[in-house]
Motif scaffolding. Structure first.
Motif, PDB file in Angstrom:
ATOM      1  N   PHE A   1      52.906  -7.801 -68.367  1.00  0.00           N
ATOM      2  CA  PHE A   1      51.821  -7.581 -69.579  1.00  0.00           C
ATOM      3  C   PHE A   1      52.706  -7.648 -70.817  1.00  0.00           C
ATOM      4  O   PHE A   1      52.348  -8.018 -71.623  1.00  0.00           O
ATOM      5  CB  PHE A   1      50.888  -6.398 -69.245  1.00  0.00           C
ATOM      6  N   LEU A   2      53.902  -7.164 -70.665  1.00  0.00           N
ATOM      7  CA  LEU A   2      54.573  -6.743 -71.784  1.00  0.00           C
ATOM      8  C   LEU A   2      55.775  -7.801 -72.083  1.00  0.00           C
ATOM      9  O   LEU A   2      56.176  -8.020 -72.956  1.00  0.00           O
ATOM     10  CB  LEU A   2      55.022  -5.448 -71.769  1.00  0.00           C
ATOM     11  N   VAL A   3      56.248  -8.311 -70.807  1.00  0.00           N
ATOM     12  CA  VAL A   3      57.752  -8.919 -71.075  1.00  0.00           C
ATOM     13  C   VAL A   3      57.597 -10.562 -70.573  1.00  0.00           C
ATOM     14  O   VAL A   3      58.226 -11.131 -71.348  1.00  0.00           O
ATOM     15  CB  VAL A   3      58.617  -8.272 -70.144  1.00  0.00           C
ATOM     16  N   ARG A   4      56.668 -10.992 -69.627  1.00  0.00           N
ATOM     17  CA  ARG A   4      56.512 -12.072 -69.138  1.00  0.00           C
ATOM     18  C   ARG A   4      55.547 -13.163 -69.613  1.00  0.00           C
ATOM     19  O   ARG A   4      55.246 -14.087 -68.993  1.00  0.00           O
ATOM     20  CB  ARG A   4      56.806 -12.113 -67.604  1.00  0.00           C
TER      21      ARG A   4
ATOM     22  N   THR B   1      61.011 -11.432 -79.842  1.00  0.00           N
ATOM     23  CA  THR B   1      60.995 -10.078 -80.181  1.00  0.00           C
ATOM     24  C   THR B   1      62.078  -9.411 -79.795  1.00  0.00           C
ATOM     25  O   THR B   1      63.062 -10.043 -79.008  1.00  0.00           O
ATOM     26  CB  THR B   1      59.630  -9.393 -80.017  1.00  0.00           C
ATOM     27  N   LEU B   2      62.465  -8.103 -80.033  1.00  0.00           N
ATOM     28  CA  LEU B   2      63.479  -7.551 -79.319  1.00  0.00           C
ATOM     29  C   LEU B   2      63.369  -7.357 -77.992  1.00  0.00           C
ATOM     30  O   LEU B   2      64.527  -7.059 -77.265  1.00  0.00           O
ATOM     31  CB  LEU B   2      63.470  -6.053 -80.045  1.00  0.00           C
ATOM     32  N   ILE B   3      62.512  -7.826 -77.122  1.00  0.00           N
ATOM     33  CA  ILE B   3      62.199  -7.912 -75.874  1.00  0.00           C
ATOM     34  C   ILE B   3      63.330  -8.995 -75.305  1.00  0.00           C
ATOM     35  O   ILE B   3      63.928  -8.890 -74.401  1.00  0.00           O
ATOM     36  CB  ILE B   3      61.065  -8.327 -75.378  1.00  0.00           C
ATOM     37  N   ARG B   4      63.645  -9.900 -76.245  1.00  0.00           N
ATOM     38  CA  ARG B   4      64.858 -10.840 -75.778  1.00  0.00           C
ATOM     39  C   ARG B   4      66.146 -10.249 -75.502  1.00  0.00           C
ATOM     40  O   ARG B   4      67.029 -10.501 -74.687  1.00  0.00           O
ATOM     41  CB  ARG B   4      64.653 -11.897 -77.242  1.00  0.00           C
ATOM     42  N   THR B   5      66.340  -9.281 -76.499  1.00  0.00           N
ATOM     43  CA  THR B   5      67.759  -8.504 -76.325  1.00  0.00           C
ATOM     44  C   THR B   5      67.615  -7.391 -75.222  1.00  0.00           C
ATOM     45  O   THR B   5      68.776  -6.813 -74.791  1.00  0.00           O
ATOM     46  CB  THR B   5      68.210  -8.101 -77.753  1.00  0.00           C
ATOM     47  N   MET B   6      66.369  -6.726 -75.162  1.00  0.00           N
ATOM     48  CA  MET B   6      66.367  -5.622 -74.112  1.00  0.00           C
ATOM     49  C   MET B   6      66.510  -6.088 -72.661  1.00  0.00           C
ATOM     50  O   MET B   6      66.882  -5.357 -71.832  1.00  0.00           O
ATOM     51  CB  MET B   6      65.129  -4.866 -74.512  1.00  0.00           C
ATOM     52  N   HIS B   7      65.907  -7.361 -72.607  1.00  0.00           N
ATOM     53  CA  HIS B   7      65.954  -7.965 -71.340  1.00  0.00           C
ATOM     54  C   HIS B   7      66.698  -9.375 -71.206  1.00  0.00           C
ATOM     55  O   HIS B   7      65.964 -10.527 -70.997  1.00  0.00           O
ATOM     56  CB  HIS B   7      64.319  -8.291 -70.773  1.00  0.00           C
ATOM     57  N   PRO B   8      67.713  -9.320 -71.208  1.00  0.00           N
ATOM     58  CA  PRO B   8      68.721 -10.668 -71.457  1.00  0.00           C
ATOM     59  C   PRO B   8      68.413 -11.672 -70.153  1.00  0.00           C
ATOM     60  O   PRO B   8      68.580 -12.772 -70.238  1.00  0.00           O
ATOM     61  CB  PRO B   8      70.174 -10.271 -71.357  1.00  0.00           C
ATOM     62  N   GLN B   9      68.139 -10.942 -69.069  1.00  0.00           N
ATOM     63  CA  GLN B   9      67.801 -11.672 -67.616  1.00  0.00           C
ATOM     64  C   GLN B   9      66.575 -12.510 -67.984  1.00  0.00           C
ATOM     65  O   GLN B   9      66.598 -13.708 -67.621  1.00  0.00           O
ATOM     66  CB  GLN B   9      68.025 -10.896 -66.480  1.00  0.00           C
ATOM     67  N   GLU B  10      65.501 -11.939 -68.379  1.00  0.00           N
ATOM     68  CA  GLU B  10      64.418 -12.561 -68.673  1.00  0.00           C
ATOM     69  C   GLU B  10      64.466 -13.619 -69.696  1.00  0.00           C
ATOM     70  O   GLU B  10      64.049 -14.750 -69.536  1.00  0.00           O
ATOM     71  CB  GLU B  10      63.253 -11.698 -68.993  1.00  0.00           C
ATOM     72  N   PHE B  11      65.379 -13.366 -70.810  1.00  0.00           N
ATOM     73  CA  PHE B  11      65.435 -14.423 -71.799  1.00  0.00           C
ATOM     74  C   PHE B  11      66.191 -15.598 -71.170  1.00  0.00           C
ATOM     75  O   PHE B  11      65.868 -16.639 -71.531  1.00  0.00           O
ATOM     76  CB  PHE B  11      66.198 -13.730 -72.956  1.00  0.00           C
ATOM     77  N   ALA B  12      67.199 -15.454 -70.288  1.00  0.00           N
ATOM     78  CA  ALA B  12      67.970 -16.504 -69.769  1.00  0.00           C
ATOM     79  C   ALA B  12      67.022 -17.677 -69.105  1.00  0.00           C
ATOM     80  O   ALA B  12      66.914 -18.645 -69.205  1.00  0.00           O
ATOM     81  CB  ALA B  12      69.028 -16.110 -68.745  1.00  0.00           C
ATOM     82  N   LYS B  13      66.131 -16.665 -68.178  1.00  0.00           N
ATOM     83  CA  LYS B  13      65.009 -17.703 -67.438  1.00  0.00           C
ATOM     84  C   LYS B  13      64.144 -18.442 -68.293  1.00  0.00           C
ATOM     85  O   LYS B  13      63.899 -19.390 -68.213  1.00  0.00           O
ATOM     86  CB  LYS B  13      64.175 -16.697 -66.677  1.00  0.00           C
ATOM     87  N   ALA B  14      63.707 -17.403 -69.487  1.00  0.00           N
ATOM     88  CA  ALA B  14      62.853 -18.382 -70.446  1.00  0.00           C
ATOM     89  C   ALA B  14      63.417 -19.385 -70.992  1.00  0.00           C
ATOM     90  O   ALA B  14      62.838 -20.366 -71.427  1.00  0.00           O
ATOM     91  CB  ALA B  14      62.157 -17.266 -71.380  1.00  0.00           C
TER      92      ALA B  14
ATOM     93  N   GLN C   1      66.179  -5.035 -88.102  1.00  0.00           N
ATOM     94  CA  GLN C   1      66.674  -6.032 -87.186  1.00  0.00           C
ATOM     95  C   GLN C   1      66.813  -7.309 -87.691  1.00  0.00           C
ATOM     96  O   GLN C   1      66.636  -7.811 -88.863  1.00  0.00           O
ATOM     97  CB  GLN C   1      65.627  -5.829 -85.906  1.00  0.00           C
ATOM     98  N   ALA C   2      67.438  -8.291 -86.782  1.00  0.00           N
ATOM     99  CA  ALA C   2      67.581  -9.739 -87.044  1.00  0.00           C
ATOM    100  C   ALA C   2      66.276 -10.448 -87.382  1.00  0.00           C
ATOM    101  O   ALA C   2      65.173 -10.051 -87.167  1.00  0.00           O
ATOM    102  CB  ALA C   2      68.240 -10.309 -85.745  1.00  0.00           C
ATOM    103  N   PHE C   3      66.498 -11.673 -87.872  1.00  0.00           N
ATOM    104  CA  PHE C   3      65.353 -12.550 -88.330  1.00  0.00           C
ATOM    105  C   PHE C   3      64.419 -12.480 -87.400  1.00  0.00           C
ATOM    106  O   PHE C   3      64.595 -12.919 -86.086  1.00  0.00           O
ATOM    107  CB  PHE C   3      65.916 -13.878 -88.742  1.00  0.00           C
ATOM    108  N   GLY C   4      63.008 -12.306 -87.914  1.00  0.00           N
ATOM    109  CA  GLY C   4      61.930 -12.493 -87.114  1.00  0.00           C
ATOM    110  C   GLY C   4      61.521 -11.294 -86.132  1.00  0.00           C
ATOM    111  O   GLY C   4      60.761 -11.178 -85.461  1.00  0.00           O
ATOM    112  N   LYS C   5      62.726 -10.548 -86.208  1.00  0.00           N
ATOM    113  CA  LYS C   5      62.281  -9.395 -84.826  1.00  0.00           C
ATOM    114  C   LYS C   5      62.115  -7.896 -85.469  1.00  0.00           C
ATOM    115  O   LYS C   5      61.761  -7.169 -84.657  1.00  0.00           O
ATOM    116  CB  LYS C   5      63.902  -9.320 -83.922  1.00  0.00           C
TER     117      LYS C   5
END
Length: 446
Positions: A46-49, A82-95, A220-224
């Protein structure tokens, strides 16, 4: 993609059903033999994927002049923007791997940070395009349909976001959809909700509103970056609904009450010309100014809203301690009439001298008692025996399912007696005894 499944028109409210509402915490578990424990991690989904919009989507939303963009998941943005990108680097790599495979671009190529920031934090806000997130409930019943949406957040004056109860209206059976939308568009909508502010006085010794900003856009960084606040308060300030369990331990919480209870036909009784400080109003007074039918919602206009904190005639003591209240036969009359719920443009549905205010303000009680004797020939305890009339409309009506709203204001100032479609949109607080809400009346155009 969106326009292939829905007719989206200029100026619309758009609700996007991604299907990810199935991961909401209140939905049934989703079996998955490959997941830990054999079930999906719903909160993670619901929140990350969940999916999110392309950059072109926001440009299209601006061209369409959309009012609100609603989604059935945790964010109206892609979580990896969003900051979820840096909070969940493994999920970002998949995305990012998925993005490269489908579009041949890295994430920052697809979503250039500076352009994304400009769109999200400058262009959309300038056009007052808002996001509504975590829309769940009966969303599947609207698939591919147009509806009339009521998206009425609490009128917080100092904060960036607000809870709300989003509702969709569909035309009744046999009525043409376009005719229905025209009727709704032409109807007069009156808002009886006071501003919800740190300046809003709470009832007596309850907790006031406190707002604390914990994040800022520039942090935070641009857009986040986000402006984000934490609010604490009692539910008994500003315009709110007292629920059954507020005074009756076996009663329903706000969230346990079905939606249709909070809306329906009703009456507004303007008795402001019949009452003054510390007066007692009667069912006869109410029925002398408006037709009250069985099963109605009833809002009582005493005129004391004009002494509220945000009025040019503000007199907080008068508003809190000297407003009128109901006669001894009022509650029995409300039960006989099968009133759905009540509302008042004062701080309490009860007479202040039938509350703790009597003890806190003995001089005011003496004045009220003298006035009662002069008008009815009885002293207070003779007319209102304490063991029967203390907090009368709370203790005698809540067990009957007749609750009430307090601190109605704003458009009630110029609203005459009459019959209206009345509604309150309350956040669905499953554990709360009372709740702030957005109170409205709808009057069909002549």
């Amino acid at each position: 993609m969106i326009e292939s499944v829905a007719d989206v028109r200029k100026g619309d409210i758009l609700i996007i059903n991604t299907g990810y509402h199935r991961y909401s915490w209140d939905r049934p578990d989703i079996p998955n033999p490959n997941a830990q424990g054999g079930v999906e991690n719903k909160e993670f989904g619901f929140l990350v994927r969940h999916p999110g919009p392309s950059l072109s989507f926001y440009k299209w939303a601006i061209e369409k002049e959309l009012k609100i963009i609603g989604v059935d998941c945790g964010l109206a943005e892609h979580p990896m923007n969003t900051l979820i990108r840096t909070m969940h680097p493994q999920e970002f790599a998949k995305a990012e791997a998925k993005l490269k495979a489908e579009h041949g671009k890295t994430w920052d190529e697809m979503f250039p940070p500076e352009e994304y920031y400009r769109l999200l934090h400058i262009e959309l806000p300038k056009r007052h395009i808002l996001f509504a997130e975590s829309i769940v409930g009966q969303i599947d019943e609207l698939l591919g349909k147009r509806a009339w949406f009521m998206m009425l957040p609490l009128p917080f004056m100092e904060v960036e976001s607000s809870w709300m109860r989003p509702v969709a209206y569909r035309p009744p059976e046999g009525m043409d959809e376009e005719e229905f939308f025209q009727v709704m568009d032409e109807a007069e909508v009156l808002d009886f909700t006071l501003p919800f502010s740190v300046q809003t006085p709470q009832w007596a010794n309850y907790e006031p509103l406190v707002v604390k900003y914990v994040k800022r856009v520039g942090g935070q960084a641009f857009g986040k970056g986000r402006n984000t606040s934490i609010c604490t308060a009692s539910f008994h300030l500003a315009t709110h609904m007292d629920g059954e369990i507020h005074f009756w331990s076996r009663g329903r919480t706000i969230g346990q009450v079905p939606l249709d209870y909070w809306m329906g036909p009703g009456a507004i009784a303007d008795i402001s010309h019949l009452v003054a400080d510390l007066d007692v109003y009667t069912p006869e007074m109410i029925e002398s100014v408006v037709e009250v039918r069985e099963g109605d919602i009833l809002l009582i206009k005493t005129g004391f809203h004009k002494y509220g904190w945000n009025s040019p005639d503000s007199d907080e003591f008068r508003y809190m301690v000297r407003h009128p209240g109901p006669s001894p036969d009022f509650s029995d009359w409300a039960i006989e009439k099968k009133i759905k719920w009540l509302g008042i443009d004062a701080v309490s549905q009860d007479h202040p001298m039938n509350t703790i205010q009597r003890i806190w303000h003995p001089k005011t009680f003496e004045e009220a008692n003298a006035k009662l004797k002069a008008k009815f020939g009885k002293d207070w305890d003779e007319m209102f025996p304490l063991d029967k009339y203390y907090q009368d409309t709370h203790l005698n009506l809540f067990p009957k399912g007749i609750v009430h709203a307090e601190n109605l204001g704003k458009d009630i100032t110029h609203t005459p007696s009459g019959r209206y479609y009345l509604a309150v949109y309350l956040p669905k607080g499953m554990e709360t005894a009372s709740m702030w809400g957005r109170f409205i009346a709808i009057k069909e155009a002549d």
